[in-house]
Scaffold this motif. Structure first.
Motif, PDB file in Angstrom:
ATOM      1  N   ILE A 189       0.459  -1.445   0.117  1.00  0.00           N
ATOM      2  CA  ILE A 189       0.391   0.198   0.243  1.00  0.00           C
ATOM      3  C   ILE A 189       0.477   1.773   0.138  1.00  0.00           C
ATOM      4  O   ILE A 189       0.540   2.477  -1.095  1.00  0.00           O
ATOM      5  N   ALA A 190       2.152   1.038   0.647  1.00  0.00           N
ATOM      6  CA  ALA A 190       2.710   2.869   1.587  1.00  0.00           C
ATOM      7  C   ALA A 190       3.463   2.446  -0.154  1.00  0.00           C
ATOM      8  O   ALA A 190       3.896   3.427  -1.001  1.00  0.00           O
ATOM      9  N   ARG A 191       4.137   1.498  -1.491  1.00  0.00           N
ATOM     10  CA  ARG A 191       4.730   1.830  -3.024  1.00  0.00           C
ATOM     11  C   ARG A 191       3.351   2.065  -3.749  1.00  0.00           C
ATOM     12  O   ARG A 191       4.234   2.705  -4.241  1.00  0.00           O
ATOM     13  N   ALA A 192       2.318   1.609  -3.024  1.00  0.00           N
ATOM     14  CA  ALA A 192       1.748   1.802  -4.033  1.00  0.00           C
ATOM     15  C   ALA A 192       1.198   4.164  -4.408  1.00  0.00           C
ATOM     16  O   ALA A 192       1.097   4.796  -5.217  1.00  0.00           O
ATOM     17  N   ARG A 193       1.075   3.887  -3.066  1.00  0.00           N
ATOM     18  CA  ARG A 193       0.705   5.806  -2.642  1.00  0.00           C
ATOM     19  C   ARG A 193       1.886   7.101  -3.303  1.00  0.00           C
ATOM     20  O   ARG A 193       1.619   7.391  -3.553  1.00  0.00           O
ATOM     21  N   ALA A 194       3.123   5.257  -2.877  1.00  0.00           N
ATOM     22  CA  ALA A 194       4.336   7.051  -3.865  1.00  0.00           C
ATOM     23  C   ALA A 194       4.933   6.825  -4.758  1.00  0.00           C
ATOM     24  O   ALA A 194       4.534   8.224  -5.714  1.00  0.00           O
ATOM     25  N   ALA A 195       3.635   6.089  -5.360  1.00  0.00           N
ATOM     26  CA  ALA A 195       3.981   5.945  -7.013  1.00  0.00           C
ATOM     27  C   ALA A 195       2.343   6.526  -7.555  1.00  0.00           C
ATOM     28  O   ALA A 195       2.777   6.937  -8.808  1.00  0.00           O
ATOM     29  N   LEU A 196       1.698   7.062  -6.863  1.00  0.00           N
ATOM     30  CA  LEU A 196       0.769   7.177  -7.310  1.00  0.00           C
ATOM     31  C   LEU A 196       1.608   9.016  -7.190  1.00  0.00           C
ATOM     32  O   LEU A 196       0.568   9.949  -8.085  1.00  0.00           O
ATOM     33  N   ALA A 197       1.358   9.479  -6.045  1.00  0.00           N
ATOM     34  CA  ALA A 197       2.668  10.594  -5.878  1.00  0.00           C
ATOM     35  C   ALA A 197       2.601  11.046  -6.634  1.00  0.00           C
ATOM     36  O   ALA A 197       2.940  12.247  -7.352  1.00  0.00           O
ATOM     37  N   ALA A 198       4.138  10.316  -6.971  1.00  0.00           N
ATOM     38  CA  ALA A 198       4.756  10.302  -8.225  1.00  0.00           C
ATOM     39  C   ALA A 198       3.892  10.536  -9.777  1.00  0.00           C
ATOM     40  O   ALA A 198       4.920  11.533 -10.004  1.00  0.00           O
ATOM     41  N   ALA A 199       3.191  10.166  -9.567  1.00  0.00           N
ATOM     42  CA  ALA A 199       2.921  10.337 -10.586  1.00  0.00           C
ATOM     43  C   ALA A 199       1.620  11.374 -11.370  1.00  0.00           C
ATOM     44  O   ALA A 199       1.432  12.356 -12.010  1.00  0.00           O
ATOM     45  N   GLY A 200       1.505  12.422  -9.931  1.00  0.00           N
ATOM     46  CA  GLY A 200       1.186  13.681  -9.787  1.00  0.00           C
ATOM     47  C   GLY A 200      -0.360  13.557  -9.829  1.00  0.00           C
ATOM     48  O   GLY A 200      -1.046  13.592  -9.548  1.00  0.00           O
ATOM     49  N   VAL A 201      -0.946  12.074  -9.333  1.00  0.00           N
ATOM     50  CA  VAL A 201      -2.185  11.495  -9.013  1.00  0.00           C
ATOM     51  C   VAL A 201      -2.744  12.429  -7.713  1.00  0.00           C
ATOM     52  O   VAL A 201      -1.899  12.168  -6.458  1.00  0.00           O
ATOM     53  N   GLY A 202      -3.678  13.351  -7.585  1.00  0.00           N
ATOM     54  CA  GLY A 202      -4.138  14.158  -5.754  1.00  0.00           C
ATOM     55  C   GLY A 202      -5.754  13.454  -5.556  1.00  0.00           C
ATOM     56  O   GLY A 202      -6.116  12.961  -6.407  1.00  0.00           O
ATOM     57  N   ALA A 203      -5.514  14.254  -4.556  1.00  0.00           N
ATOM     58  CA  ALA A 203      -7.304  13.737  -4.311  1.00  0.00           C
ATOM     59  C   ALA A 203      -7.850  14.735  -4.536  1.00  0.00           C
ATOM     60  O   ALA A 203      -8.053  15.200  -5.798  1.00  0.00           O
ATOM     61  N   GLY A 204      -9.500  13.957  -4.898  1.00  0.00           N
ATOM     62  CA  GLY A 204     -10.798  14.288  -5.920  1.00  0.00           C
ATOM     63  C   GLY A 204     -10.216  13.770  -7.198  1.00  0.00           C
ATOM     64  O   GLY A 204     -11.151  13.796  -7.965  1.00  0.00           O
ATOM     65  N   ASP A 205      -8.832  13.372  -7.813  1.00  0.00           N
ATOM     66  CA  ASP A 205      -8.821  12.921  -8.929  1.00  0.00           C
ATOM     67  C   ASP A 205      -9.649  11.350  -9.159  1.00  0.00           C
ATOM     68  O   ASP A 205      -9.983  11.061  -8.496  1.00  0.00           O
ATOM     69  N   ALA A 206     -10.265  10.925 -10.418  1.00  0.00           N
ATOM     70  CA  ALA A 206     -11.010  10.293 -10.470  1.00  0.00           C
ATOM     71  C   ALA A 206     -10.057   9.010 -11.114  1.00  0.00           C
ATOM     72  O   ALA A 206      -9.133   9.566 -11.838  1.00  0.00           O
ATOM     73  N   VAL A 207     -10.271   7.713 -10.873  1.00  0.00           N
ATOM     74  CA  VAL A 207      -8.516   7.608 -11.243  1.00  0.00           C
ATOM     75  C   VAL A 207      -9.810   5.501 -11.378  1.00  0.00           C
ATOM     76  O   VAL A 207     -10.249   4.873 -10.867  1.00  0.00           O
ATOM     77  N   GLN A 208      -9.198   4.743 -12.974  1.00  0.00           N
ATOM     78  CA  GLN A 208     -10.044   3.825 -13.238  1.00  0.00           C
ATOM     79  C   GLN A 208      -8.858   3.068 -12.227  1.00  0.00           C
ATOM     80  O   GLN A 208      -7.612   2.658 -12.888  1.00  0.00           O
ATOM     81  N   LEU A 209      -9.544   2.100 -11.623  1.00  0.00           N
ATOM     82  CA  LEU A 209      -8.264   1.248 -11.478  1.00  0.00           C
ATOM     83  C   LEU A 209      -8.985  -0.464 -12.212  1.00  0.00           C
ATOM     84  O   LEU A 209      -9.515  -1.069 -11.863  1.00  0.00           O
ATOM     85  N   ARG A 210      -7.917  -1.019 -12.678  1.00  0.00           N
ATOM     86  CA  ARG A 210      -7.985  -2.349 -13.693  1.00  0.00           C
ATOM     87  C   ARG A 210      -7.238  -3.463 -12.750  1.00  0.00           C
ATOM     88  O   ARG A 210      -6.466  -3.204 -12.651  1.00  0.00           O
ATOM     89  N   GLY A 211      -8.132  -4.281 -12.434  1.00  0.00           N
ATOM     90  CA  GLY A 211      -7.622  -5.425 -11.255  1.00  0.00           C
ATOM     91  C   GLY A 211      -8.830  -6.129 -11.394  1.00  0.00           C
ATOM     92  O   GLY A 211     -10.364  -6.381 -11.200  1.00  0.00           O
ATOM     93  N   ASP A 212      -7.912  -7.485 -10.689  1.00  0.00           N
ATOM     94  CA  ASP A 212      -8.622  -8.443 -10.198  1.00  0.00           C
ATOM     95  C   ASP A 212      -8.497  -8.283  -8.106  1.00  0.00           C
ATOM     96  O   ASP A 212      -7.839  -8.141  -8.389  1.00  0.00           O
ATOM     97  N   PHE A 213      -9.675  -9.393  -7.985  1.00  0.00           N
ATOM     98  CA  PHE A 213      -9.141 -10.119  -6.299  1.00  0.00           C
ATOM     99  C   PHE A 213      -7.489  -9.896  -6.588  1.00  0.00           C
ATOM    100  O   PHE A 213      -7.166 -11.291  -6.524  1.00  0.00           O
ATOM    101  N   GLY A 214      -6.977  -9.323  -5.422  1.00  0.00           N
ATOM    102  CA  GLY A 214      -5.276  -9.763  -4.895  1.00  0.00           C
ATOM    103  C   GLY A 214      -5.052  -8.334  -4.112  1.00  0.00           C
ATOM    104  O   GLY A 214      -5.573  -7.692  -4.087  1.00  0.00           O
ATOM    105  N   ALA A 215      -3.793  -8.654  -3.251  1.00  0.00           N
ATOM    106  CA  ALA A 215      -3.204  -7.825  -2.848  1.00  0.00           C
ATOM    107  C   ALA A 215      -2.650  -6.932  -3.815  1.00  0.00           C
ATOM    108  O   ALA A 215      -2.705  -5.632  -3.054  1.00  0.00           O
ATOM    109  N   ASP A 216      -2.727  -6.783  -4.849  1.00  0.00           N
ATOM    110  CA  ASP A 216      -1.977  -5.844  -5.727  1.00  0.00           C
ATOM    111  C   ASP A 216      -3.072  -4.368  -6.062  1.00  0.00           C
ATOM    112  O   ASP A 216      -3.009  -3.160  -5.717  1.00  0.00           O
TER     113      ASP A 216
END
Lengths: 450, 102
Positions: A37-64
């Motif tokens: 989760i911490a790595r994902a948060r860092a990656a989102l911050a580095a890409a410039g994703v911020g509060a209130g941004d709508a983000v499509q999350l493509r995936g299936d059940f699992g830790a990722d």
């Protein structure tokens, strides 16, 4: 404090243990998951994703996918999950969802790409005003166009503040359905292990239940029917299984009896929730009873004209692309036809009010199938309706007026099967075809479906 | 009209042939009457099974004029599933025809 702070704290406090059994059988520990989760948060911050941004999350059940979801909520973004079963429509959902970003794949790969939109929808603005993270669940509209139900994820999460039971749970329901998200959050909030199946056929699911000593199996009635028919539960050690839940569609009483008989000692529990309301707290009157109490903090229900209406604090803010389905006093008109118990405290579901056909939990819109049929050569008109079917609850029946009144029925059936293969999903292709020679629409141009 | 096992199996194979026309190569239903149809190691999923059973009802009706119901609570509750193979389904159809006549 972020809306998921309590979840992270629970996971940390629970100490070492397994958070996920992945589809490939690999175990992911709670510590590893928190790191992800911490790595994902860092990656989102580095890409410039911020509060209130709508983000499509493509995936299936699992830790990722779960790590991406929690990281998105931690930074105050709006998550729009898309599971593999809906991936063919991901681009359409991204456009309707006005998403600024698309996230997919493992956290380690950090795949964050710009989306087609700008997160400018007024409902996203409302979430930003509340400083709340969001969740958008796509539900099918009456015309077949997907409707995006926008939720305040903080409110959805508040339901899990009260501690529940730590039970090893199978992630059978879908990652982009409200009930699937409910399964995920319940498991995380109680530091339980979530077992992610590699496929959702009865044999694979039951092998997972046995191999990983699953205690809770959330399902749908048609799956239970197919499970009993296939015999996939026989000869396995299912002694860990304590609870089977079902929702999403009508449960026929004889099937409920057979499930209860096939799983003695297992509690059979009905659940109720909708994309618009979230998953509600509910209680079945018994293993063999379809009577249900629904409630939870602040939830009220009433029945008007035989139809269920519910008001709850976890209800969505509204649809991205459709008029509000709420009454003036804030009740959601569910469209579910119910009867009320003599004591007035329980309800029993009788079916859907609309003409949507529920084939094993998958929604079929008559209008979409009719349009595909009319596009085929040799067909003058078509009217589609559902007929009860003991295997999947309902099946699709098409009444066809052929262009040539002398058309051969068998040849036309073959032509329809061939013509619709690859055009419609298999469950939408009419299983029953009746040829008629009269008109199929009323004078007001309404299809005569029944 | 009565129904014998051979006629029932021929009609059900006709239904398989019809359904296979719309299936891609590799996911077609084998014509072998004893191949496992549904269940562990089976070749059809739940929607595929409903398709086959309903097509079989239509073909049996075309061949004999009988309106047989092959999907029912009673059929699904059986210890030995009538959907385990094409032959089992044909045997079930014969039994239903006999019950209807009797």
């Amino acid at each position: 404090m972020s809306a998921i702070a309590f979840l992270l704290e629970r996971l940390r406090d629970a100490g070492e243990g397994t958070a996920f059994i992945e589809a490939d059988g690999a175990a992911v520990g709670r510590g590893q998951f928190l790191g992800r989760i911490a790595r994902a948060r860092a990656a989102l911050a580095a890409a410039g994703v911020g509060a209130g941004d709508a983000v499509q999350l493509r995936g299936d059940f699992g830790a990722d996918a779960a790590a991406w979801l929690l990281a998105l909520w931690e930074i105050g973004a709006v998550a729009l999950p898309v599971a593999p079963t809906s991936m063919a429509r991901a681009a359409e959902f991204a456009a309707v969802g006005d998403v600024s970003w698309i996230v997919s794949g493992p956290v380690a790969a950090g795949d964050i790409a710009p989306g087609p939109g700008g997160s400018a929808h007024p409902l996203y603005a409302e979430l930003r005003r509340r400083a709340a993270p969001g969740l958008v669940i796509f539900t099918s509209g009456t015309s077949g166009t997907p409707k995006g139900a926008v939720h305040d994820a903080g409110r959805l999460l508040s339901k899990f503040h009260a501690p529940g039971k730590d039970l090893r749970t199978l992630a059978f329901l879908l990652f982009d359905h409200i009930a699937g998200i409910d399964t995920l959050l319940y498991a995380l909030a109680n530091a339980s292990t979530l077992v992610c199946p590699p496929a959702r056929d009865p044999a694979t699911v039951m092998r997972c239940v046995a191999a990983h000593r699953v205690e809770v199996l959330p399902t749908a009635p048609s799956f239970l029917n197919m499970l009993l028919l296939s015999g996939a539960h026989e000869g396995l050690d299912l002694s860990a299984l304590k609870i089977i839940t079902y929702g999403a569609e009508m449960m026929p009483q004889p099937l409920l009896e057979r499930v209860a008989a096939a799983f003695p000692g297992v509690r059979i529990v009905q659940k109720y929730g909708t994309s618009e309301l979230g998953a509600l707290r509910s209680r079945s009157a018994g293993d063999r009873s379809r009577w249900l109490t629904i409630g939870g903090a602040g939830t009220e229900w009433r029945v008007r004209g035989g139809l269920l209406e519910i008001r709850t604090p976890t209800a969505m803010l509204g649809y991205l692309n459709a008029p509000s389905p709420f009454t003036e006093d804030g009740f959601h008109m569910t469209g579910d036809r119910v009867e009320v118990s003599p004591c007035g405290s329980m309800i029993r579901f009788l079916g859907r009010e609309s003409d949507i056909i529920n084939v094993g939990g998958q929604k079929v819109f008559p209008a979409e199938v009719e349009a595909a049929l009319r596009a085929l050569p040799g067909i003058a008109d078509a009217a589609v309706h559902g007929v009860p079917h003991p295997m999947l609850g309902a099946c699709v029946c098409a009444r066809i007026r052929p262009a040539d009144p002398a058309a051969d029925a068998a040849a036309l059936r073959v032509a329809i099967r061939r013509g619709l293969a690859g055009v419609l999903e298999p469950y939408k292709i009419p299983q029953k075809i009746i040829l008629v020679d009269g008109p199929l629409a009323t004078e007001r141009f309404k299809q005569m479906r029944g | 009209m009565s129904l014998d096992a051979e006629t029932a199996l021929a009609a059900i194979r006709g239904a398989v042939a019809e359904i296979n026309l719309s299936l891609p190569e590799g996911s077609r239903i084998p014509d072998d009457p004893d191949a496992v149809l549904f269940g562990d190691g089976g070749v059809v999923d739940s929607v595929g099974l409903v398709n086959l059973v309903m097509a079989a009802e239509a073909h049996l009706s075309d061949a004999t004029g009988l309106d047989l119901v092959l999907a029912s609570e009673a059929a699904m509750s059986r210890r030995r599933s009538p959907y385990r193979s094409l032959r089992a389904l044909a045997e079930y159809a014969v039994e239903m025809a006999r019950a209807q006549a009797g």
